[in-house]
Scaffold this motif. Structure first.
Motif, PDB file in Angstrom:
ATOM      1  N   GLY A  10     -27.478 -22.157   5.131  1.00 25.94           N
ATOM      2  CA  GLY A  10     -26.716 -21.410   6.122  1.00 25.94           C
ATOM      3  C   GLY A  10     -26.007 -20.245   5.477  1.00 25.94           C
ATOM      4  N   ARG A  11     -25.732 -19.199   6.273  1.00 29.85           N
ATOM      5  CA  ARG A  11     -25.045 -18.025   5.740  1.00 29.85           C
ATOM      6  C   ARG A  11     -23.695 -17.795   6.410  1.00 29.85           C
ATOM      7  NH1 ARG A  11     -29.437 -14.905   8.725  1.00 29.85           N
ATOM      8  NH2 ARG A  11     -30.591 -15.021   6.780  1.00 29.85           N
ATOM      9  N   SER A  12     -23.298 -18.685   7.321  1.00 30.60           N
ATOM     10  CA  SER A  12     -22.015 -18.529   8.009  1.00 30.60           C
ATOM     11  C   SER A  12     -20.866 -18.823   7.055  1.00 30.60           C
ATOM     12  CB  SER A  12     -21.942 -19.465   9.214  1.00 30.60           C
ATOM     13  OG  SER A  12     -21.971 -20.818   8.791  1.00 30.60           O
ATOM     14  N   SER A  13     -19.670 -18.360   7.414  1.00 28.30           N
ATOM     15  CA  SER A  13     -18.495 -18.620   6.583  1.00 28.30           C
ATOM     16  C   SER A  13     -18.181 -20.111   6.543  1.00 28.30           C
ATOM     17  CB  SER A  13     -17.287 -17.838   7.114  1.00 28.30           C
ATOM     18  OG  SER A  13     -17.004 -18.200   8.468  1.00 28.30           O
ATOM     19  N   LEU A  18     -18.139 -24.967   3.179  1.00 28.96           N
ATOM     20  CA  LEU A  18     -18.631 -26.330   2.971  1.00 28.96           C
ATOM     21  C   LEU A  18     -19.368 -26.436   1.637  1.00 28.96           C
ATOM     22  CD1 LEU A  18     -18.956 -29.150   4.231  1.00 28.96           C
ATOM     23  CD2 LEU A  18     -21.054 -28.330   5.316  1.00 28.96           C
ATOM     24  N   ARG A  19     -20.156 -25.414   1.319  1.00 30.75           N
ATOM     25  CA  ARG A  19     -20.909 -25.404   0.072  1.00 30.75           C
ATOM     26  C   ARG A  19     -19.978 -25.445  -1.148  1.00 30.75           C
ATOM     27  NH1 ARG A  19     -23.724 -21.034   1.226  1.00 30.75           N
ATOM     28  NH2 ARG A  19     -25.342 -22.095   2.383  1.00 30.75           N
ATOM     29  N   GLU A  43     -25.316 -36.999   7.904  1.00 26.71           N
ATOM     30  CA  GLU A  43     -25.854 -37.807   6.802  1.00 26.71           C
ATOM     31  C   GLU A  43     -26.280 -36.921   5.640  1.00 26.71           C
ATOM     32  OE1 GLU A  43     -29.288 -41.120   5.678  1.00 26.71           O
ATOM     33  OE2 GLU A  43     -28.690 -40.870   7.779  1.00 26.71           O
ATOM     34  N   HIS A  44     -26.820 -35.758   5.926  1.00 24.05           N
ATOM     35  CA  HIS A  44     -27.220 -34.869   4.844  1.00 24.05           C
ATOM     36  C   HIS A  44     -26.013 -34.463   3.995  1.00 24.05           C
ATOM     37  CE1 HIS A  44     -29.549 -31.855   2.672  1.00 24.05           C
ATOM     38  NE2 HIS A  44     -28.482 -31.086   2.786  1.00 24.05           N
ATOM     39  N   ILE A  45     -24.897 -34.168   4.650  1.00 22.50           N
ATOM     40  CA  ILE A  45     -23.690 -33.796   3.922  1.00 22.50           C
ATOM     41  C   ILE A  45     -23.194 -34.987   3.099  1.00 22.50           C
ATOM     42  CG2 ILE A  45     -21.285 -33.080   4.157  1.00 22.50           C
ATOM     43  CD1 ILE A  45     -23.371 -30.876   4.590  1.00 22.50           C
ATOM     44  N   ALA A  46     -23.275 -36.180   3.671  1.00 18.63           N
ATOM     45  CA  ALA A  46     -22.883 -37.381   2.917  1.00 18.63           C
ATOM     46  C   ALA A  46     -23.741 -37.522   1.659  1.00 18.63           C
ATOM     47  CB  ALA A  46     -23.012 -38.620   3.796  1.00 18.63           C
ATOM     48  N   ARG A  47     -25.037 -37.265   1.788  1.00 18.80           N
ATOM     49  CA  ARG A  47     -25.928 -37.350   0.639  1.00 18.80           C
ATOM     50  C   ARG A  47     -25.623 -36.246  -0.388  1.00 18.80           C
ATOM     51  NH1 ARG A  47     -30.252 -40.789   1.042  1.00 18.80           N
ATOM     52  NH2 ARG A  47     -30.564 -41.762   3.080  1.00 18.80           N
ATOM     53  N   ALA A  48     -25.235 -35.071   0.112  1.00 18.27           N
ATOM     54  CA  ALA A  48     -24.882 -33.981  -0.804  1.00 18.27           C
ATOM     55  C   ALA A  48     -23.636 -34.334  -1.609  1.00 18.27           C
ATOM     56  CB  ALA A  48     -24.657 -32.696  -0.011  1.00 18.27           C
ATOM     57  N   VAL A  49     -22.644 -34.946  -0.944  1.00 16.37           N
ATOM     58  CA  VAL A  49     -21.434 -35.375  -1.651  1.00 16.37           C
ATOM     59  C   VAL A  49     -21.807 -36.412  -2.715  1.00 16.37           C
ATOM     60  CG1 VAL A  49     -19.241 -36.616  -1.404  1.00 16.37           C
ATOM     61  CG2 VAL A  49     -19.865 -34.849   0.259  1.00 16.37           C
ATOM     62  N   ALA A 172     -10.242 -38.011   3.081  1.00 15.38           N
ATOM     63  CA  ALA A 172     -10.814 -36.667   3.017  1.00 15.38           C
ATOM     64  C   ALA A 172     -11.605 -36.454   4.306  1.00 15.38           C
ATOM     65  CB  ALA A 172     -11.708 -36.522   1.796  1.00 15.38           C
ATOM     66  N   ARG A 173     -11.748 -35.211   4.721  1.00 15.71           N
ATOM     67  CA  ARG A 173     -12.344 -34.954   6.036  1.00 15.71           C
ATOM     68  C   ARG A 173     -13.234 -33.720   5.992  1.00 15.71           C
ATOM     69  NH1 ARG A 173     -10.295 -36.458  11.091  1.00 15.71           N
ATOM     70  NH2 ARG A 173     -11.707 -35.819  12.759  1.00 15.71           N
ATOM     71  N   ILE A 174     -14.373 -33.813   6.643  1.00 11.07           N
ATOM     72  CA  ILE A 174     -15.240 -32.662   6.907  1.00 11.07           C
ATOM     73  C   ILE A 174     -15.518 -32.632   8.400  1.00 11.07           C
ATOM     74  CG2 ILE A 174     -17.567 -31.727   6.647  1.00 11.07           C
ATOM     75  CD1 ILE A 174     -17.637 -32.775   3.820  1.00 11.07           C
ATOM     76  N   VAL A 175     -15.320 -31.483   9.018  1.00 10.58           N
ATOM     77  CA  VAL A 175     -15.649 -31.291  10.430  1.00 10.58           C
ATOM     78  C   VAL A 175     -16.813 -30.306  10.489  1.00 10.58           C
ATOM     79  CG1 VAL A 175     -14.841 -30.544  12.690  1.00 10.58           C
ATOM     80  CG2 VAL A 175     -13.251 -31.686  11.115  1.00 10.58           C
TER      81      VAL A 175
END
Length: 312
Positions: A10-13, A18-19, A43-49, A172-175
């Motif tokens: 993604g290229r959004s802010s 997040l990156r 789930e992808h973000i969980a795997r990235a963490v 910790a939180r990610i939205v």
């Protein structure tokens, strides 16, 4: 979300932030709660963490809390001994034990019943599980990452989700924002999935032409990244030789695009119209707008919408 184990496209802010944030989350061992609408890539973000953590060489074990009946929750999460119940012909390790040293991903945690929430809370507090039929508990060392597409704070206020469990998970939180809130990422995911299916099928389908790209950028993508993938997969059923044009989009998507087409009114006016039509029932209004309630609440704050439509 597409990409490799730790790739965040993604290229959004929002995605840029997040990156940068994910490696920091990986370095700590705090419980993490990921919220966002269906299809946003929790789930992808969980795997990235997990991939950025010291636990990366250990297992990442996912459990879908919404798909497990109450009477099987303990057996699935904690495991059981042979003969502990009818049909238990051999012992089985629970998901918490299988994740030892790694990450236990609790997907759709907002779907857990009060009883299951209590059992999960005890595991988090004691850092141990009691397999069904076992004489003694088993210590577990796992990092907990939970995810939900529900407005969990609202569930807590309404007494449908334990506040003590919420505080345990929400260290910790990610939205994750909906794709409609970061339209600059739409073309990125389109190109990613086109490349993916080209490699998978040996074809050489091009990207969308300018006319189609304009339509796709204007579409709200209520199913988020998952819907983009489904759209591209549908194109590959009867693919064009070159670029994808309006005539090449799947029939199912044509129907969706027509039924979900924006009215032309501004977003705030659409929100007010939906709220008035449902007597300010936010759950029904979100359904009418084809948004999650979480998305509606964010937009109510963004547009300063209160009852009567006045920004107060």
């Amino acid at each position: 979300m597409p990409g490799g184990a730790a790739e965040i496209l993604g290229r959004s802010s929002a995605i840029a932030h997040l990156r940068d944030f994910v490696p920091k989350l990986g370095r700590c061992d705090a419980a993490l709660l990921i919220t966002g609408s269906t299809g946003t890539g929790k789930e992808h973000i969980a795997r990235a963490v997990h991939a950025h953590s010291p636990r990366a060489r250990k297992p990442f074990v996912a459990i879908n809390c919404g798909a497990i009946p109450d009477n099987l929750f303990e057996a699935e999460l904690f495991g059981f001994e042979r003969g502990s119940f009818t049909g238990a012909y051999q012992a089985q390790k629970g998901k918490a034990v299988l994740a030892e040293g790694g990450t236990l991903f609790l997907d759709e945690v907002g779907e857990l019943s009060p009883l299951a929430q209590t059992k999960l809370l005890r595991m988090l507090e004691e850092r141990e599980v009691q397999p069904l039929g076992a004489a003694r508990p088993v210590k577990v060392d796992v990092r907990i990452v939970a995810a939900t597409n529900r407005a969990v704070e609202e569930q807590v206020e309404e007494g449908r989700f334990r506040s003590d469990l919420y505080y345990r998970l929400n260290v910790a939180r990610i939205v994750l924002p909906d794709l409609a809130e970061r339209r600059e990422d739409i073309a990125v995911y389109l190109q990613h999935f086109i490349r993916h299916f080209n490699e998978r099928t040996g074809m050489s389908v091009g990207g969308p032409d300018e006319e189609l790209l304009g339509v796709l950028r204007d579409y709200d993508w209520p199913g988020n990244i998952r819907e983009v993938r489904n759209f591209v997969e549908g194109v590959f059923i009867d693919p064009p030789c070159g670029k994808i044009g309006i005539d090449d989009i799947p029939q199912a998507f044509v129907q969706l695009q027509r039924s979900w087409r924006r009215t032309g009114a501004d977003e705030r006016a659409r929100i007010l119209e939906a709220l008035e039509a449902t007597d300010w029932n936010k759950a029904e209004a979100a359904k009418a707008l084809r948004w999650s309630r979480m998305t509606l609440y964010r937009k109510l704050t963004k547009h300063h919408v209160t009852r009567g439509g006045l920004g107060l």
